[in-house]
Write an enzyme that holds these catalytic residues in place. Structure first.
Site, mmCIF file in Angstrom:
data_model
loop_
_atom_site.group_PDB
_atom_site.id
_atom_site.type_symbol
_atom_site.label_atom_id
_atom_site.label_comp_id
_atom_site.label_asym_id
_atom_site.label_seq_id
_atom_site.Cartn_x
_atom_site.Cartn_y
_atom_site.Cartn_z
ATOM 1 N N CYS A 122 0.823 -1.193 0.207
ATOM 2 C CA CYS A 122 0.146 -0.032 0.021
ATOM 3 C C CYS A 122 1.046 1.095 -0.076
ATOM 4 O O CYS A 122 1.776 1.346 -0.865
ATOM 5 C CB CYS A 122 -1.070 -0.125 1.275
ATOM 6 N N ASP A 176 -9.011 -3.507 -7.483
ATOM 7 C CA ASP A 176 -8.184 -2.346 -6.647
ATOM 8 C C ASP A 176 -8.778 -1.052 -6.973
ATOM 9 O O ASP A 176 -8.411 -0.551 -7.933
ATOM 10 C CB ASP A 176 -6.570 -2.205 -6.594
ATOM 11 N N HIS A 208 -7.620 -4.062 -3.317
ATOM 12 C CA HIS A 208 -6.491 -3.442 -2.593
ATOM 13 C C HIS A 208 -6.177 -4.164 -1.110
ATOM 14 O O HIS A 208 -7.336 -4.458 -0.774
ATOM 15 C CB HIS A 208 -6.749 -1.872 -2.274
#
Length: 239
Positions: A122, A176, A208
């Site tokens: 991330c 995502d 994600h």
């Protein structure tokens, strides 16, 4: 492989920074890996990832990029706070933090000289990409997982692609919602144009944070496949 963990305090220009260090218990010499956190801090999940990497035969360190904040651990349920905290991270400061972690690994007698990698998730995926450019002389391979915002910033990590010297393996999820596929395409194009040695895997059913088994976004099949590819990639480039 049996491992031991500890927390160390590293010097930065903004004071002490905590870092979670995990290493094999057996004597010997091992490659080093910097693990860069998500937007939730060096929490139990990131510590677990750091431990998994160390158990494969690496000295792994997870620096606390949020050490300048009053709150450096943010629950998964408080996404707005996590995003706000992440947005306060300044790239030059983060690169100083990663540099301190790299310097610590290099100072350890059981870390092989010239054999350092970086992995991040991330926010940490974006910073992993940036680290590959900013610390190009130290990093031998880089593995960004769903690095959001690689194309963003002034300058953006993407704009520094030409500085990257090491091979990279990038992982994304096609579902995502935080990283549009057109951004992934831009990254692919830029890495290709700048002749960076890279591999990229996009999981059609993953979103994600697919690697984090503490979140609802966890995708077991994608996480397991990416982990096997990560292990092989590290074994190939960190010896």
């Amino acid at each position: 492989m049996d491992i031991s963990s500890s927390t160390v305090q590293l010097n930065t220009s903004d004071g002490k920074m905590g870092a979670y260090v995990v290493q094999p218990k057996d004597g010997g010499s091992y490659p080093g890996v910097v693990v860069i956190q998500e937007a939730f801090g060096v929490n139990d999940h990131i510590k677990k990832v750091t431990e998994r990497i160390a158990a494969e035969g690496y000295v792994a360190i997870a620096p606390d990029i949020f050490h300048r904040e009053t709150e450096n651990l943010i629950p998964y349920t408080e996404m707005p706070k996590a995003i706000a905290t992440m947005q306060r991270v300044q790239d030059p400061k983060a690169m100083e933090d990663v540099g301190a972690a790299i310097a610590h690994l290099k100072s350890l007698s059981n870390v092989k000289a010239g054999s350092l990698g970086v992995i991040g998730f991330c926010m940490g995926g974006r910073l992993t990409y940036l680290t590959a450019a900013h610390h190009a002389n130290d990093v031998k391979c880089a593995v960004p997982y769903y690095g959001g915002g690689i194309t963003m910033g002034n300058p953006s990590p993407l704009s520094r692609t030409g500085e990257i010297k090491c091979p990279m393996y990038l992982f994304f999820g096609a579902k995502d919602q935080m990283i549009p596929m057109d951004q992934v395409g831009q990254i692919n194009t830029e890495l290709t144009t700048k002749k960076v040695a890279f591999q990229m895997k996009i999981y059609p059913e993953a979103g994600h944070g697919f690697n984090c088994d503490d979140r609802g976004s966890y995708n077991e099949a994608a996480a397991k496949d990416a982990w096997e590819k990560t292990k092989s990639f590290f074994a190939q480039h960190l010896k």
